[in-house]
Structures are given as structure tokens and as C-alpha cells.
Design a protein around this motif. Structure first.
Motif, PDB file in Angstrom:
ATOM      1  N   ARG A  47      71.724  28.603  -7.405  1.00  0.00           N
ATOM      2  CA  ARG A  47      71.888  29.024  -8.803  1.00  0.00           C
ATOM      3  C   ARG A  47      70.571  28.893  -9.569  1.00  0.00           C
ATOM      4  NH1 ARG A  47      76.843  26.499  -7.981  1.00  0.00           N
ATOM      5  NH2 ARG A  47      76.096  24.525  -8.843  1.00  0.00           N
ATOM      6  N   LYS A  48      69.866  27.777  -9.350  1.00  0.00           N
ATOM      7  CA  LYS A  48      68.575  27.592 -10.014  1.00  0.00           C
ATOM      8  C   LYS A  48      67.573  28.656  -9.576  1.00  0.00           C
ATOM      9  CE  LYS A  48      68.604  22.742 -11.261  1.00  0.00           C
ATOM     10  NZ  LYS A  48      67.808  21.503 -11.300  1.00  0.00           N
ATOM     11  N   ALA A  49      67.586  28.974  -8.286  1.00  0.00           N
ATOM     12  CA  ALA A  49      66.658  29.992  -7.770  1.00  0.00           C
ATOM     13  C   ALA A  49      66.946  31.354  -8.379  1.00  0.00           C
ATOM     14  CB  ALA A  49      66.750  30.049  -6.244  1.00  0.00           C
ATOM     15  N   ARG A  50      68.240  31.720  -8.496  1.00  0.00           N
ATOM     16  CA  ARG A  50      68.589  33.017  -9.102  1.00  0.00           C
ATOM     17  C   ARG A  50      68.146  33.075 -10.563  1.00  0.00           C
ATOM     18  NH1 ARG A  50      73.324  32.367  -5.899  1.00  0.00           N
ATOM     19  NH2 ARG A  50      74.466  31.511  -7.685  1.00  0.00           N
ATOM     20  N   HIS A  51      68.367  31.980 -11.283  1.00  0.00           N
ATOM     21  CA  HIS A  51      67.961  31.940 -12.689  1.00  0.00           C
ATOM     22  C   HIS A  51      66.436  32.054 -12.803  1.00  0.00           C
ATOM     23  CE1 HIS A  51      67.936  30.822 -16.912  1.00  0.00           C
ATOM     24  NE2 HIS A  51      66.993  29.939 -16.625  1.00  0.00           N
ATOM     25  N   TYR A  52      65.717  31.314 -11.950  1.00  0.00           N
ATOM     26  CA  TYR A  52      64.252  31.361 -11.975  1.00  0.00           C
ATOM     27  C   TYR A  52      63.759  32.775 -11.666  1.00  0.00           C
ATOM     28  CZ  TYR A  52      59.492  29.573 -11.442  1.00  0.00           C
ATOM     29  OH  TYR A  52      58.161  29.332 -11.606  1.00  0.00           O
ATOM     30  N   HIS A  53      64.419  33.448 -10.715  1.00  0.00           N
ATOM     31  CA  HIS A  53      64.030  34.810 -10.354  1.00  0.00           C
ATOM     32  C   HIS A  53      64.232  35.767 -11.522  1.00  0.00           C
ATOM     33  CE1 HIS A  53      64.642  38.829  -8.501  1.00  0.00           C
ATOM     34  NE2 HIS A  53      63.612  38.450  -7.773  1.00  0.00           N
ATOM     35  N   THR A  88      59.978  38.267  -8.665  1.00  0.00           N
ATOM     36  CA  THR A  88      59.994  37.957  -7.236  1.00  0.00           C
ATOM     37  C   THR A  88      58.767  37.176  -6.785  1.00  0.00           C
ATOM     38  OG1 THR A  88      61.307  39.925  -6.784  1.00  0.00           O
ATOM     39  CG2 THR A  88      60.118  38.956  -4.923  1.00  0.00           C
ATOM     40  N   GLN A  89      57.570  37.621  -7.166  1.00  0.00           N
ATOM     41  CA  GLN A  89      56.349  36.981  -6.682  1.00  0.00           C
ATOM     42  C   GLN A  89      56.271  35.522  -7.102  1.00  0.00           C
ATOM     43  OE1 GLN A  89      55.545  39.372  -4.250  1.00  0.00           O
ATOM     44  NE2 GLN A  89      53.572  38.413  -4.631  1.00  0.00           N
ATOM     45  N   GLU A  90      56.568  35.262  -8.369  1.00  0.00           N
ATOM     46  CA  GLU A  90      56.512  33.887  -8.860  1.00  0.00           C
ATOM     47  C   GLU A  90      57.596  33.032  -8.214  1.00  0.00           C
ATOM     48  OE1 GLU A  90      55.587  30.415 -10.893  1.00  0.00           O
ATOM     49  OE2 GLU A  90      54.419  32.217 -10.447  1.00  0.00           O
ATOM     50  N   THR A  91      58.765  33.609  -7.971  1.00  0.00           N
ATOM     51  CA  THR A  91      59.841  32.869  -7.315  1.00  0.00           C
ATOM     52  C   THR A  91      59.457  32.495  -5.889  1.00  0.00           C
ATOM     53  OG1 THR A  91      61.510  33.985  -8.662  1.00  0.00           O
ATOM     54  CG2 THR A  91      62.276  32.934  -6.627  1.00  0.00           C
ATOM     55  N   LEU A  92      58.828  33.421  -5.172  1.00  0.00           N
ATOM     56  CA  LEU A  92      58.377  33.123  -3.820  1.00  0.00           C
ATOM     57  C   LEU A  92      57.303  32.035  -3.820  1.00  0.00           C
ATOM     58  CD1 LEU A  92      58.205  36.710  -2.292  1.00  0.00           C
ATOM     59  CD2 LEU A  92      59.827  34.895  -1.701  1.00  0.00           C
ATOM     60  N   ARG A  93      56.379  32.129  -4.766  1.00  0.00           N
ATOM     61  CA  ARG A  93      55.323  31.113  -4.864  1.00  0.00           C
ATOM     62  C   ARG A  93      55.924  29.737  -5.122  1.00  0.00           C
ATOM     63  NH1 ARG A  93      52.319  28.243  -8.348  1.00  0.00           N
ATOM     64  NH2 ARG A  93      53.632  28.874 -10.099  1.00  0.00           N
TER      65      ARG A  93
END
Length: 199
Positions: A8-14, A19-24
Motif C-alpha cells: 500500500r505504501k509503495a502504491r501511494h509513493y508511486h 515510476t523512476q523515483e519509486t524504483l530508486r
């Protein structure tokens, strides 16, 4: 932290950052978790209960005697970067509760008992000692537990000495020298630290 909560945190961050910042950020998070695993393996004979989602950045050093016990709660973050290791020396009990953040260059000496309460924050360069470390004038070494209550904030390069309780959500200004208890919900500063503001 459960996998569902992490997703859930990852989806919100995305959604917020792309995408690029989420992967980083995901790579950084994975690195911190891997460092935590290495720390726990290296110190497996010295650790008590360890919660989930421990994150470690940089050089964290632990020296514990056979009597020493270290427990760590959930979502704890330990930092030792920019050439400043964080160091724990434990001959008694060191208890780090959930959500505690310990920044770089901190030193904690627990010969009897040091407790860091829920969501406590230690800024860079903090020293916590629950004993005098050595006898003075032929006397005995004086020891007494240190307790940092939930939500307390310890400012950069402060020193907290034996027998002190820092109250819930209290704030210690930078470079404070704390030799007696700090009431909850107060701001203290100076050496020796004095109350500067109350609610």
C-alpha cells in the motif's frame, strides 16, 4: 510491517512520485533491509527479540558482553553514515521500542538498563551513558538506568547521563547536558539542561 502494508505504501509513493523515483527508492529500501540482515547475522549471539522491518544505513557497531541483551522493536531505523559510526556497548539491557530512529554518530552505553520508548528520536552525535564508566577517587562505579519515554526528541550532540528519565514528547535542545529527569512535554536546553518552555 506486513507485505500488504508495504505494498500500500509503495502504491501511494508511486502515485505521488512516479515510476523512476519509486524504483530508486525501492532499491534504497532493499539495501537498508539487506544491511539489517547482515547486522543481525553478525550479532546473532548478542540479540534478543527483534521486530520486523529493521532498516540500517551505514556502519552500526555492537559490542555486548555475555550478560548483555539487546531487543529491537518494529520499524526501527539505525543510521551510521558520513564517517560517523553508531556504537552500542551493552553489558546490561538495551531496549529499543517500535518506530525509534537513531541517527549517525550516536553512542549508547548500557551497563544496567537503557530504554528508548516508542517513536523516540535521537539526532546525530548523541551520547547516552547509564554509568560513570569508571570509579573516581577510589570509590565504586555509579550506575543507574536511563529511560527515554515515547515521542521524546534528543537534539544533536546532547549527553544523557545515568539515572535520567526523559519524559514523553520532551525535546532536548542541541548540545544539552542532561543530569536529572526531564518532565514530559517540556523543552530543555543548556549544560546543565534547564527547562525553557512548558505547555
Amino acid at each position: 510491517m506486513s507485505l500488504g502494508s508495504l505494498a500500500r505504501k509503495a502504491r501511494h509513493y508511486h502515485r505521488e512520485n512516479g515510476t523512476q523515483e519509486t524504483l530508486r527508492m525501492s532499491r534504497r529500501y532493499a539495501s537498508w533491509r539487506l544491511q539489517a540482515v547482515r547486522f543481525l547475522l553478525r550479532n546473532r549471539g548478542k540479540m534478543g527479540k527483534v521486530g520486523s522491518a529493521l532498516k540500517i544505513r551505514g556502519d552500526i557497531r555492537l559490542r555486548a558482553s555475555t550478560e548483555g541483551t539487546v531487543t529491537i522493536g518494529d520499524n526501527v531505523e539505525l543510521v551510521g553514515t558520513l564517517g560517523r559510526s553508531t556504537f552500542f556497548k551493552v553489558g546490561g539491557t538495551l531496549e529499543i521500542a517500535d518506530e525509534v530512529f537513531i541517527n549517525r554518530g550516536c553512542e549508547i552505553y548500557a551497563t544496567t538498563d537503557v530504554t528508548l520508548g516508542y517513536d523516540a528520536t535521537l539526532a546525530p552525535g548523541i551520547v547516552i551513558r547509564d554509568s560513570d564508566m569508571h570509579a573516581v577517587g577510589g570509590g565504586t562505579v555509579q550506575r543507574d538506568a536511563v529511560k527515554i519515554d515515547p515521542g521524546a526528541w534528543i537534539g544533536t550532540r546532547s549527553i544523557v547521563l545515568k539515572g535520567v528519565t526523559v519524559g514523553q514528547t520532551a525535546v532536548l535542545g542541541a548540545c544539552s547536558g542532561v543530569t536529572r529527569d526531564v518532565p514530559r512535554d517540556t523543552v530543555v536546553a543548556g549544560s546543565p539542561a534547564e527547562v525553557g518552555r512548558e505547555p
